[in-house]
Design a protein around this motif. Structure first.
Motif, PDB file in Angstrom:
ATOM      1  N   GLU A 239       0.772  -0.885  -0.562  1.00 10.72           N
ATOM      2  CA  GLU A 239       0.095  -0.290  -0.022  1.00 10.72           C
ATOM      3  C   GLU A 239       0.753   1.427   0.072  1.00 10.72           C
ATOM      4  O   GLU A 239       0.483   2.529  -0.442  1.00 10.72           O
ATOM      5  CB  GLU A 239      -0.763  -0.453   1.310  1.00 10.72           C
ATOM      6  N   GLN A 240       1.860   1.106   0.422  1.00 16.08           N
ATOM      7  CA  GLN A 240       2.759   2.447   1.016  1.00 16.08           C
ATOM      8  C   GLN A 240       3.196   2.351  -0.800  1.00 16.08           C
ATOM      9  O   GLN A 240       3.154   3.417  -1.416  1.00 16.08           O
ATOM     10  CB  GLN A 240       4.304   2.416   0.700  1.00 16.08           C
ATOM     11  N   GLU A 241       3.852   1.595  -1.775  1.00 13.74           N
ATOM     12  CA  GLU A 241       4.405   1.894  -2.914  1.00 13.74           C
ATOM     13  C   GLU A 241       3.119   2.505  -3.598  1.00 13.74           C
ATOM     14  O   GLU A 241       3.483   3.261  -4.259  1.00 13.74           O
ATOM     15  CB  GLU A 241       4.556   0.609  -3.443  1.00 13.74           C
ATOM     16  N   GLU A 242       2.306   1.607  -3.037  1.00 19.15           N
ATOM     17  CA  GLU A 242       0.719   2.360  -4.112  1.00 19.15           C
ATOM     18  C   GLU A 242       0.240   3.877  -3.319  1.00 19.15           C
ATOM     19  O   GLU A 242       0.090   4.551  -5.069  1.00 19.15           O
ATOM     20  CB  GLU A 242      -0.576   1.305  -3.699  1.00 19.15           C
ATOM     21  N   LEU A 243       0.772   4.024  -2.959  1.00 16.02           N
ATOM     22  CA  LEU A 243       0.275   6.154  -2.472  1.00 16.02           C
ATOM     23  C   LEU A 243       1.776   6.403  -2.797  1.00 16.02           C
ATOM     24  O   LEU A 243       1.204   7.770  -4.144  1.00 16.02           O
ATOM     25  CB  LEU A 243       0.879   6.037  -1.403  1.00 16.02           C
ATOM     26  N   LEU A 244       2.901   6.130  -3.333  1.00 15.83           N
ATOM     27  CA  LEU A 244       3.762   7.109  -4.063  1.00 15.83           C
ATOM     28  C   LEU A 244       3.925   6.645  -5.472  1.00 15.83           C
ATOM     29  O   LEU A 244       3.810   7.426  -6.341  1.00 15.83           O
ATOM     30  CB  LEU A 244       4.782   6.572  -3.071  1.00 15.83           C
ATOM     31  N   ARG A 245       3.395   5.446  -5.549  1.00 19.40           N
ATOM     32  CA  ARG A 245       3.034   6.106  -7.684  1.00 19.40           C
ATOM     33  C   ARG A 245       1.996   6.748  -7.854  1.00 19.40           C
ATOM     34  O   ARG A 245       2.206   7.323  -8.912  1.00 19.40           O
ATOM     35  CB  ARG A 245       2.271   4.138  -8.350  1.00 19.40           C
TER      36      ARG A 245
ATOM     37  N   LEU B  60       9.284  15.853  -4.174  1.00 16.40           N
ATOM     38  CA  LEU B  60       8.504  16.733  -2.766  1.00 16.40           C
ATOM     39  C   LEU B  60       8.522  17.759  -2.213  1.00 16.40           C
ATOM     40  O   LEU B  60       8.307  18.588  -2.730  1.00 16.40           O
ATOM     41  CB  LEU B  60       8.222  15.866  -2.112  1.00 16.40           C
ATOM     42  N   GLU B  61      10.231  17.968  -1.703  1.00 16.73           N
ATOM     43  CA  GLU B  61      10.882  19.816  -1.714  1.00 16.73           C
ATOM     44  C   GLU B  61      10.494  20.472  -2.372  1.00 16.73           C
ATOM     45  O   GLU B  61      10.238  21.050  -2.447  1.00 16.73           O
ATOM     46  CB  GLU B  61      11.782  18.888  -1.517  1.00 16.73           C
ATOM     47  N   ARG B  62      10.962  19.998  -3.686  1.00 15.94           N
ATOM     48  CA  ARG B  62      10.304  20.465  -5.195  1.00 15.94           C
ATOM     49  C   ARG B  62       8.804  21.590  -5.040  1.00 15.94           C
ATOM     50  O   ARG B  62       8.348  22.504  -5.086  1.00 15.94           O
ATOM     51  CB  ARG B  62      10.167  20.794  -5.933  1.00 15.94           C
ATOM     52  N   ALA B  63       8.314  20.353  -4.487  1.00 16.28           N
ATOM     53  CA  ALA B  63       7.015  20.649  -5.176  1.00 16.28           C
ATOM     54  C   ALA B  63       5.853  22.110  -3.544  1.00 16.28           C
ATOM     55  O   ALA B  63       5.313  23.044  -3.449  1.00 16.28           O
ATOM     56  CB  ALA B  63       5.410  19.593  -4.456  1.00 16.28           C
ATOM     57  N   CYS B  64       6.806  21.146  -2.646  1.00 18.39           N
ATOM     58  CA  CYS B  64       6.711  21.556  -1.115  1.00 18.39           C
ATOM     59  C   CYS B  64       7.462  23.395  -1.536  1.00 18.39           C
ATOM     60  O   CYS B  64       6.490  24.548  -0.783  1.00 18.39           O
ATOM     61  CB  CYS B  64       7.434  21.811   0.082  1.00 18.39           C
TER      62      CYS B  64
ATOM     63  N   GLY C  80      12.329   6.587   4.830  1.00 22.50           N
ATOM     64  CA  GLY C  80      13.753   5.833   4.346  1.00 22.50           C
ATOM     65  C   GLY C  80      13.331   4.201   3.730  1.00 22.50           C
ATOM     66  O   GLY C  80      14.275   3.237   3.664  1.00 22.50           O
ATOM     67  N   LYS C  81      12.405   3.653   4.791  1.00 14.86           N
ATOM     68  CA  LYS C  81      11.764   2.629   4.352  1.00 14.86           C
ATOM     69  C   LYS C  81      11.276   2.161   2.885  1.00 14.86           C
ATOM     70  O   LYS C  81      10.951   0.947   2.512  1.00 14.86           O
ATOM     71  CB  LYS C  81      11.201   2.016   5.311  1.00 14.86           C
ATOM     72  N   VAL C  82      11.521   2.993   2.231  1.00 17.12           N
ATOM     73  CA  VAL C  82      10.662   3.114   0.573  1.00 17.12           C
ATOM     74  C   VAL C  82      11.280   3.132  -0.430  1.00 17.12           C
ATOM     75  O   VAL C  82      12.430   3.546  -0.526  1.00 17.12           O
ATOM     76  CB  VAL C  82       9.271   4.035   0.164  1.00 17.12           C
ATOM     77  N   ARG C  83      11.464   3.337  -1.851  1.00  9.66           N
ATOM     78  CA  ARG C  83      12.382   3.472  -2.592  1.00  9.66           C
ATOM     79  C   ARG C  83      11.945   4.754  -2.902  1.00  9.66           C
ATOM     80  O   ARG C  83      11.464   5.506  -3.450  1.00  9.66           O
ATOM     81  CB  ARG C  83      11.729   1.929  -4.518  1.00  9.66           C
ATOM     82  N   SER C  84      13.147   4.962  -3.518  1.00 12.98           N
ATOM     83  CA  SER C  84      13.759   6.297  -3.420  1.00 12.98           C
ATOM     84  C   SER C  84      12.880   7.734  -5.319  1.00 12.98           C
ATOM     85  O   SER C  84      12.581   7.892  -5.451  1.00 12.98           O
ATOM     86  CB  SER C  84      14.904   7.280  -3.311  1.00 12.98           C
TER      87      SER C  84
ATOM     88  N   VAL D 282       2.623  11.505   1.870  1.00 12.01           N
ATOM     89  CA  VAL D 282       3.910  10.512   1.636  1.00 12.01           C
ATOM     90  C   VAL D 282       5.525  11.466   1.617  1.00 12.01           C
ATOM     91  O   VAL D 282       6.275  10.597   1.418  1.00 12.01           O
ATOM     92  CB  VAL D 282       3.879  11.411  -0.049  1.00 12.01           C
ATOM     93  N   GLU D 283       5.412  12.701   2.577  1.00 12.87           N
ATOM     94  CA  GLU D 283       6.716  12.782   3.146  1.00 12.87           C
ATOM     95  C   GLU D 283       7.001  11.660   4.108  1.00 12.87           C
ATOM     96  O   GLU D 283       7.941  11.967   4.274  1.00 12.87           O
ATOM     97  CB  GLU D 283       5.525  14.845   3.944  1.00 12.87           C
ATOM     98  N   SER D 284       5.928  11.570   4.936  1.00 11.08           N
ATOM     99  CA  SER D 284       6.088  10.777   6.016  1.00 11.08           C
ATOM    100  C   SER D 284       6.411   9.347   5.810  1.00 11.08           C
ATOM    101  O   SER D 284       8.440   8.953   5.987  1.00 11.08           O
ATOM    102  CB  SER D 284       5.510  10.691   7.115  1.00 11.08           C
ATOM    103  N   LEU D 285       6.270   8.875   4.422  1.00 12.10           N
ATOM    104  CA  LEU D 285       7.012   7.705   3.776  1.00 12.10           C
ATOM    105  C   LEU D 285       8.411   7.249   3.246  1.00 12.10           C
ATOM    106  O   LEU D 285       9.490   7.005   3.487  1.00 12.10           O
ATOM    107  CB  LEU D 285       5.857   7.162   2.290  1.00 12.10           C
ATOM    108  N   LEU D 286       8.899   8.800   2.601  1.00 14.84           N
ATOM    109  CA  LEU D 286      10.257   9.690   2.433  1.00 14.84           C
ATOM    110  C   LEU D 286      10.829   9.726   3.251  1.00 14.84           C
ATOM    111  O   LEU D 286      11.952   9.629   2.799  1.00 14.84           O
ATOM    112  CB  LEU D 286       9.976  10.775   0.836  1.00 14.84           C
ATOM    113  N   LYS D 287      10.986  10.479   3.596  1.00 11.43           N
ATOM    114  CA  LYS D 287      11.240  10.737   5.506  1.00 11.43           C
ATOM    115  C   LYS D 287      12.182   9.862   5.841  1.00 11.43           C
ATOM    116  O   LYS D 287      12.855   9.229   6.779  1.00 11.43           O
ATOM    117  CB  LYS D 287      11.265  11.937   5.462  1.00 11.43           C
TER     118      LYS D 287
END
Length: 130
Positions: free
Chosen positions: A71-77, A97-101, A118-122, A111-116
């Motif tokens: 589900e995490q990868e689904e949200l990132l996709r 994400l940082e550019r969009a912010c 560090g357990k998902v594909r960057s 998305v921000e919490s998932l990416l920060k």
């Protein structure tokens, strides 16, 4: 003038067709019926067939066409596919994400919490595919 009637001359000019029981005339041969290798193979291509999908296209109980991801990868996709946050080619998800912010586009906090975390594909969904 030539001897004989016009009808006789015409018969000599045009070839006569022999009447035969077959439609096309001429010599008819018996056609060999080709039976499929598997009895249900012919039925598989027909409309409304009850033959199921061949097992060659299915591995481990799921179709080969779908990647295995959570589900995490689904949200990132979904984040990658949303063009409201700008293009994603050539940059990591975190950089996007940082550019969009910084542009005030308000990307999702999940998305921000998932990416920060560090357990998902960057890399984005399109990385290495285009």
């Amino acid at each position: 003038m030539a001897s004989g009637s016009k009808a006789e001359n015409m018969k000599g000019f045009y070839r006569q067709r022999k009447s035969n029981s077959s439609i096309g005339g001429g010599i008819s041969k018996k056609k060999k019926s080709r039976s499929p290798a598997h009895p249900k193979a012919a039925a598989a291509a027909s409309f409304g067939s009850d033959v199921t999908q061949p097992t060659a296209l299915i591995s481990h109980g799921s179709p080969d066409l779908k990647d295995d991801y959570d589900e995490q990868e689904e949200l990132l996709r979904k984040f990658d596919m949303n063009l409201a946050y700008g293009p994603c080619i050539g940059m990591t998800r975190l950089a996007r994400l940082e550019r969009a912010c910084s542009l005030g586009l308000n990307p999702p906090k999940e998305v921000e919490s998932l990416l920060k975390g560090g357990k998902v594909r960057s890399e984005c969904l399109w990385d290495g595919r285009i």
